[in-house]
Design a protein around this motif. Structure first.
Motif, PDB file in Angstrom:
ATOM      1  N   LEU A 405       0.831  -1.198   0.000  1.00 44.10           N
ATOM      2  CA  LEU A 405       0.000   0.000   0.000  1.00 44.10           C
ATOM      3  C   LEU A 405       0.873   1.259   0.000  1.00 44.10           C
ATOM      4  O   LEU A 405       0.588   2.234  -0.705  1.00 44.10           O
ATOM      5  CB  LEU A 405      -0.924  -0.018   1.221  1.00 44.10           C
ATOM      6  CG  LEU A 405      -1.964   1.105   1.315  1.00 44.10           C
ATOM      7  CD1 LEU A 405      -2.921   1.068   0.135  1.00 44.10           C
ATOM      8  CD2 LEU A 405      -2.730   0.977   2.648  1.00 44.10           C
ATOM      9  N   ARG A 406       1.944   1.225   0.808  1.00 42.06           N
ATOM     10  CA  ARG A 406       2.859   2.369   0.832  1.00 42.06           C
ATOM     11  C   ARG A 406       3.481   2.598  -0.562  1.00 42.06           C
ATOM     12  O   ARG A 406       3.581   3.737  -1.030  1.00 42.06           O
ATOM     13  CB  ARG A 406       3.969   2.135   1.858  1.00 42.06           C
ATOM     14  CG  ARG A 406       3.506   2.192   3.305  1.00 42.06           C
ATOM     15  CD  ARG A 406       4.656   1.836   4.255  1.00 42.06           C
ATOM     16  NE  ARG A 406       4.239   1.848   5.645  1.00 42.06           N
ATOM     17  CZ  ARG A 406       4.281   2.936   6.438  1.00 42.06           C
ATOM     18  NH1 ARG A 406       4.731   4.073   5.960  1.00 42.06           N
ATOM     19  NH2 ARG A 406       3.892   2.851   7.701  1.00 42.06           N
ATOM     20  N   THR A 407       3.896   1.522  -1.207  1.00 40.03           N
ATOM     21  CA  THR A 407       4.515   1.653  -2.536  1.00 40.03           C
ATOM     22  C   THR A 407       3.519   2.192  -3.550  1.00 40.03           C
ATOM     23  O   THR A 407       3.843   3.068  -4.354  1.00 40.03           O
ATOM     24  CB  THR A 407       5.054   0.293  -2.999  1.00 40.03           C
ATOM     25  OG1 THR A 407       6.009  -0.192  -2.043  1.00 40.03           O
ATOM     26  CG2 THR A 407       5.716   0.401  -4.363  1.00 40.03           C
ATOM     27  N   LYS A 408       2.304   1.668  -3.497  1.00 43.39           N
ATOM     28  CA  LYS A 408       1.298   2.090  -4.477  1.00 43.39           C
ATOM     29  C   LYS A 408       0.910   3.553  -4.294  1.00 43.39           C
ATOM     30  O   LYS A 408       0.626   4.258  -5.270  1.00 43.39           O
ATOM     31  CB  LYS A 408       0.064   1.196  -4.361  1.00 43.39           C
ATOM     32  CG  LYS A 408      -0.866   1.264  -5.574  1.00 43.39           C
ATOM     33  CD  LYS A 408      -1.927   0.205  -5.483  1.00 43.39           C
ATOM     34  CE  LYS A 408      -2.768   0.168  -6.762  1.00 43.39           C
ATOM     35  NZ  LYS A 408      -2.007  -0.361  -7.906  1.00 43.39           N
ATOM     36  N   GLU A 413       8.687   6.972   3.169  1.00 43.46           N
ATOM     37  CA  GLU A 413       9.123   6.887   4.560  1.00 43.46           C
ATOM     38  C   GLU A 413       8.659   5.558   5.168  1.00 43.46           C
ATOM     39  O   GLU A 413       7.489   5.172   5.048  1.00 43.46           O
ATOM     40  CB  GLU A 413       8.544   8.058   5.347  1.00 43.46           C
ATOM     41  CG  GLU A 413       9.007   8.109   6.794  1.00 43.46           C
ATOM     42  CD  GLU A 413       8.400   9.295   7.537  1.00 43.46           C
ATOM     43  OE1 GLU A 413       8.680   9.437   8.730  1.00 43.46           O
ATOM     44  OE2 GLU A 413       7.652  10.058   6.899  1.00 43.46           O
ATOM     45  N   ASN A 414       9.583   4.834   5.800  1.00 43.47           N
ATOM     46  CA  ASN A 414       9.282   3.524   6.406  1.00 43.47           C
ATOM     47  C   ASN A 414       8.594   2.612   5.395  1.00 43.47           C
ATOM     48  O   ASN A 414       7.505   2.068   5.647  1.00 43.47           O
ATOM     49  CB  ASN A 414       8.403   3.685   7.655  1.00 43.47           C
ATOM     50  CG  ASN A 414       9.064   4.525   8.723  1.00 43.47           C
ATOM     51  OD1 ASN A 414      10.287   4.447   8.918  1.00 43.47           O
ATOM     52  ND2 ASN A 414       8.287   5.339   9.420  1.00 43.47           N
ATOM     53  N   ALA A 422      -0.319   7.187  10.639  1.00 41.45           N
ATOM     54  CA  ALA A 422      -0.969   8.435  10.205  1.00 41.45           C
ATOM     55  C   ALA A 422      -0.613   8.795   8.774  1.00 41.45           C
ATOM     56  O   ALA A 422      -1.468   9.294   8.018  1.00 41.45           O
ATOM     57  CB  ALA A 422      -0.574   9.568  11.159  1.00 41.45           C
ATOM     58  N   ALA A 423       0.627   8.553   8.379  1.00 45.89           N
ATOM     59  CA  ALA A 423       1.043   8.904   7.016  1.00 45.89           C
ATOM     60  C   ALA A 423       0.274   8.081   5.983  1.00 45.89           C
ATOM     61  O   ALA A 423      -0.167   8.608   4.949  1.00 45.89           O
ATOM     62  CB  ALA A 423       2.549   8.681   6.851  1.00 45.89           C
ATOM     63  N   ALA A 679       9.209  11.536  -5.226  1.00 44.05           N
ATOM     64  CA  ALA A 679       9.468  10.096  -5.183  1.00 44.05           C
ATOM     65  C   ALA A 679       9.045   9.392  -6.464  1.00 44.05           C
ATOM     66  O   ALA A 679       9.175   8.172  -6.576  1.00 44.05           O
ATOM     67  CB  ALA A 679       8.745   9.468  -3.986  1.00 44.05           C
ATOM     68  N   GLY A 680       8.546  10.151  -7.459  1.00 42.83           N
ATOM     69  CA  GLY A 680       8.131   9.552  -8.721  1.00 42.83           C
ATOM     70  C   GLY A 680       6.733   8.994  -8.705  1.00 42.83           C
ATOM     71  O   GLY A 680       6.339   8.275  -9.633  1.00 42.83           O
TER      72      GLY A 680
END
Length: 775
Positions: A405-408, A413-414, A422-423, A679-680
C-alpha cells in the motif's frame, strides 16, 4: 583618195560585221539563260560549282557599286535574278571572260578595299546561305580552284562551297523563297529560363503545388499567416515536394506521420491532425493535395503542442499567461530539415520535467508502462486512530498489505513498515478524495477495488487536462541570470516551491483563495521586491462587497478594527490598515504587480496552515514561513548579502521597508490536480475550483480550432457609492475639506511608491484590534 575611201569603207564593214556577230552571240547567250533549263535546282547546282576568275583583273572597288551597298545585306533573290540576266554573270558561268569585259577603271586601287569585301557574294553563298559574312568572297588567287574562306575576327565564315565532285551524290540545296531568303534582322530570343532543381519525376507535382499555393481558394490552411509561410517555403525550393520523391514517401514524411498518429501520448487528439492517404495519390494533383494537407496537419500539431488545444481564456476570466505562438515558417524549416522529423515535431511540447513525468504516467495508466502492477489483496478494513490526550495512545493497525500500500501510494518513509500509521491514513484519504470516494482514511473494500481498478478513465482525463495546462505556462519558467530560478505555487496542493538549477531549493505551505469569486487567479508575473511592515490597502472587492455593507450595520466597525477610511477626489472610497503586528498582511508582503491585484504575504492567522485543505483567502496567497521565504529569495538575487530569517525579523517595526531584487524572480501560479512528486509517484488532488470538469467538457465537445479563439471576459467593475450611502457617524479622513491626492490604488496596493510614512499604532491597540480578512 578614192583608194583610201574604199579602204575606209571596207574597214567599217569589217567592224560592223564584228559588232553584229558580237550582238548575235550576246543575244543567243541571253536567250539561253531564259530557257526552261535554268530551273531553281539547276541554278543551285551551278552556283555550287567553283568558276575560274578572270585573269589579271584587279578586284572591284567601292566606286563600282551603289552608295548604300556597304550598309545593307544583299537580297539573295535579287542577286540570283541579276546573275541570271546580267550578261557578265552569264558569261562567267559558260566561258572565260575577256580582258576587255572587266577592264578596271583608272582610279581603281591595286589592293581590295574593306567595303568591297563586305558586299561581294559568291554564287554558292547566295544560293545556299544567308549573306551574313561577305568577307569569304575575297579573291585569293587567279587560279581555277575553290576559294578558301579568309580568317576573320568578327564573325564565323559560312561553310565553304561543296567541291564539284560531291555535287553528283550530295542532294542539291533548295533555295529559300524570295520573301524569306535574307532575314532583315536576327529573330528575338526567348528569355532564358533558370534551370530547375526539381527532379523530372517531381516536376508535375511541383507545378501543381505552385498553382495551388497561388490560388486564393486554397482551403488546406485555416490561417492566412500559415498559407503565406507555406507559399514562401515551397517557392524557395522551386515548389519541389518535401514529403514525397518520385511519388514515394520521404523519411521526413514518415517521421511527421508517426508523430501525428502518436499525438494521444501527449494528451492531444490525433483526429485533429488528419493524415492524407498517400497510397491513393497516384496523380500530380492528388500528390500535391496530400502534400499540403500533411503540411497543414503538421502546423496544427506544432501550434497546439506548444500553446494548447484550448486558449486559457476559454476556461475563466482569472487566468493570465503570456502568449507564445509558433512561427509557421520556423516550423516548416525546422521539421523538414531535421534528421529526425518526429523528434523535431515533438520538441514543440512543453520541455519541463514535470510535464514529461505526467506523459510517462499517462502511458502507464493506459497500460503501456513497463513498471510492475501492484495489487492490494483483500482483507479486513484498516484504520488509524489518533491519540486522545495522555490516556489513550494512537492506534496503528498492523497488516502485511501495508508495504504494498505504501509503494502504491508513493510513501517512501518507512517503506517496509507494516503499520497503518498516520502517514498511510492521510495518503489513503487523499486517494479516496481523488476518485470521489468519501475521504475517511479507512482502507475498506471499495477503496481496495478503486486502487486495483484496471480502468482509470477518470485519472487519465485528469492527467490530460493537467498536461494541457502545462502548455499555457512559459517555456522558460525562471530567470536565466540567476540559475533559472523561479517560484511555482500549486493551488490544489496548497504548496509553494522555490526552484533553481532544476532542483527544489525551498518549499512551504500556503493558504489560497476560496472557491467562487475569490478564487486565486492563475498567472505568470515577476516578483520585483518585498516589503517589510506593509500597509494593507484594502482591495475594492472587499470594500464594496463586505466593508461598506458592514458599515450600515455598525458605523464604528472600521475604527474598532484599526482601519482608516478615505474618500478620493473622484468620490471613491479607500480603506487601509497601517503596519503592525495585527496587520492583515502580517509582517512581509511579496510584490509581483498584476491586473488581478493579488500578491503573497504573511498572515496573523497561523492556525489555518494546519488544515489539509486551505482555501480560505480572498484571492491572495498567505505564506506559512515568510521570513524564510524572504531570505531564500534575497540570497538568490543578492548572494553576497547573506540574508537570514533572523536578519529579516530584525527589520520588523512600524515603518515600511522595501527590499528590491536586482534580478526579478518569475512567479508562476498553477493549478495542478495531477502531478508527480519527488518520489516519482503520481499524485491527485481535489479539483477545488471545479476546473477539470469544465476543461474536459470543452475538450471533448468542441471543435479544436474554436477552442483556440480568445474569449474576452468582462472584468469586475466596482462603481463608487454615493456619499449618502455612508451612514452617519462614519469617520472619513478627507471630510474636513481636504482630499486624498496620493498614489492611486494600484500603487498603494503594491507599495514602494513613496507614500507618506504611516503613523505607528498606539500601545496596546494591537491587542484590541479584531482580525481582518484579506485577499
Amino acid at each position: 583618195m578614192r583608194d583610201r575611201s574604199n579602204n575606209r569603207r571596207g574597214y567599217d564593214r569589217v567592224l560592223m560585221a564584228v559588232a553584229a556577230t558580237f550582238l548575235t552571240v550576246s543575244a543567243t547567250s541571253a536567250l539561253a539563260q531564259d530557257t526552261p533549263r535554268a530551273s531553281a535546282a539547276e541554278l543551285a547546282i551551278d552556283a555550287a560549282i567553283p568558276r575560274p576568275e578572270p585573269a589579271n583583273v584587279p578586284p572591284p572597288t567601292a566606286s563600282d557599286f551603289k552608295p548604300d551597298a556597304t550598309g545593307a545585306l544583299p537580297d539573295t533573290a535579287k542577286v540570283s535574278d541579276a546573275k541570271a540576266t546580267d550578261p557578265k554573270t552569264s558569261d562567267s558561268k559558260t566561258s572565260d571572260s575577256k580582258p576587255s569585259d572587266s577592264k578596271p577603271s583608272d582610279n581603281q586601287p591595286t589592293e581590295p578595299s574593306t567595303a568591297a569585301k563586305a558586299v561581294e557574294p559568291k554564287p554558292g553563298d547566295v544560293a545556299t546561305t544567308p549573306a551574313t559574312d561577305t568577307k569569304s568572297t575575297e579573291t585569293k588567287s587567279t587560279e581555277t580552284k575553290p576559294l578558301e574562306a579568309p580568317k576573320t575576327d568578327t564573325a564565323v565564315a559560312p561553310p565553304a562551297a561543296a567541291p564539284a565532285a560531291e555535287t553528283a551524290t550530295a542532294p542539291a540545296a533548295t533555295p529559300a523563297p524570295a520573301t524569306a531568303a535574307a532575314p532583315a534582322a536576327e529573330p528575338a530570343k526567348e528569355p532564358v529560363k533558370a534551370a530547375s532543381n526539381v527532379p523530372a519525376d517531381d516536376q508535375p507535382v511541383a507545378d501543381k503545388l505552385r498553382e495551388m499555393l497561388a490560388s486564393k481558394t486554397l482551403r488546406a490552411f485555416d490561417r492566412k499567416v500559415e498559407h503565406a509561410a507555406a507559399e514562401k517555403f515551397y517557392s524557395a525550393r522551386d515548389y519541389a515536394p518535401v514529403f514525397t520523391k518520385s511519388g514515394k514517401l520521404t523519411d521526413t514524411a514518415k517521421g511527421v506521420i508517426a508523430r501525428l498518429k502518436d499525438a494521444a501520448s501527449d494528451g492531444l487528439n490525433p483526429a485533429d491532425y488528419p493524415v492524407p492517404d498517400f497510397t491513393a495519390a497516384t496523380s500530380p494533383d492528388a500528390l500535391a493535395d496530400a502534400e499540403l494537407k500533411l503540411a497543414a496537419s503538421m502546423l496544427d500539431y506544432a501550434r497546439q503542442a506548444q500553446s494548447g488545444r484550448m486558449h486559457w481564456s476559454q476556461l475563466s476570466a482569472d487566468i493570465q499567461y503570456p502568449e507564445h505562438p509558433i512561427d509557421a515558417s520556423e516550423v516548416l524549416a525546422n521539421v523538414t530539415s531535421a534528421k529526425d522529423a518526429s523528434a523535431a515535431l515533438d520538441s514543440y511540447n512543453p520541455p519541463q520535467k514535470l510535464y514529461k513525468e505526467l506523459k510517462k504516467k499517462l502511458a502507464e495508466l493506459r497500460g503501456q508502462g513497463d513498471g510492475p502492477v501492484i495489487t492490494i489483496a483483500d482483507g479486513p478494513a484498516l484504520r488509524y486512530m489518533p491519540a486522545r490526550g495522555k490516556k489513550q495512545a494512537a492506534v496503528e493497525m498492523d497488516d502485511p498489505r501495508v508495504p504494498d500500500l505504501r509503494t502504491k501510494l508513493g510513501i517512501t518513509e518507512n517503506a517496509d513498515s507494516t503499520k497503518y500509521d498516520a502517514a498511510v491514513a492521510r495518503a489513503v484519504e487523499k486517494f479516496q478524495d481523488s476518485v470521489e470516494l468519501k475521504p475517511t482514511g479507512i482502507l475498506d473494500d471499495r477503496t481496495v477495488r478503486a486502487l486495483n481498478s484496471p480502468k482509470r478513465d477518470k485519472q487519465i482525463d485528469t492527467v490530460i487536462v493537467n498536461m494541457e495546462r502545462w502548455r499555457w505556462l512559459p517555456r522558460q519558467l525562471g530567470a536565466a541570470s540567476v540559475g533559472n530560478a523561479y517560484v511555482i505555487l500549486n493551488i490544489p496542493d496548497y504548496t509553494l516551491k522555490v526552484m533553481q538549477n532544476g532542483a527544489q531549493v525551498w518549499t512551504t505551505r500556503v493558504v489560497t483563495g476560496k472557491p467562487g469569486q475569490h478564487a486565486t487567479p492563475l498567472l505568470t508575473e515577476t516578483m520585483k521586491y518585498i516589503t517589510v511592515n506593509p500597509t494593507w490597502n484594502v482591495p475594492p472587492s472587499i470594500i464594496y462587497n463586505e466593508y461598506l455593507p458592514a458599515l450600515q450595520q455598525d458605523p464604528t466597525v472600521l475604527q474598532r478594527m484599526g482601519l482608516k477610511l478615505e474618500r478620493d477626489r473622484d468620490g471613491s472610497i479607500h480603506i487601509s490598515q497601517p503596519p503592525g503586528e495585527a496587520n492583515a498582511l502580517g509582517r512581509i508582503r511579496f510584490n509581483f504587480p498584476n491586473k488581478f491585484l493579488v500578491y503573497q504575504h504573511d498572515t496573523p492567522d497561523k492556525y489555518l496552515f494546519a488544515k489539509e485543505e486551505r482555501a480560505y483567502s480572498h484571492g491572495c496567497m498567505r505564506v506559512q514561513n515568510p521570513d524564510q521565504y524572504a531570505s531564500v529569495l534575497l540570497n538568490i538575487t543578492e548572494p553576497n548579502e547573506h540574508y537570514t530569517p533572523e536578519r529579516i525579523r530584525s527589520m520588523y517595526g512600524s515603518n515600511e521597508v522595501d527590499l528590491k531584487f536586482p534580478t526579478p524572480i518569475p512567479v508562476n501560479i498553477t493549478y495542478q490536480t495531477a502531478f508527480v512528486d519527488d518520489a516519482g509517484k503520481l499524485q491527485f488532488r481535489k479539483d477545488v475550483y471545479g476546473r477539470d470538469a469544465t476543461m474536459l467538457s470543452l475538450l471533448k465537445n468542441s471543435r479544436g480550432k474554436d477552442l483556440e479563439a480568445v474569449v474576452a471576459h468582462a472584468q469586475p467593475s466596482y462603481s463608487r457609492p454615493p456619499s449618502s450611502s455612508l451612514p452617519a457617524g462614519v469617520n472619513v479622513a478627507g471630510d474636513n475639506g481636504s482630499w486624498n491626492s496620493g498614489p492611486n490604488f494600484f500603487e498603494r496596493l503594491f507599495g514602494g511608491f513613496g507614500q507618506p510614512e504611516p503613523q505607528p499604532a498606539r500601545r496596546g491597540q494591537a491587542q484590541q484590534q479584531r482580525r481582518v480578512y484579506t485577499r
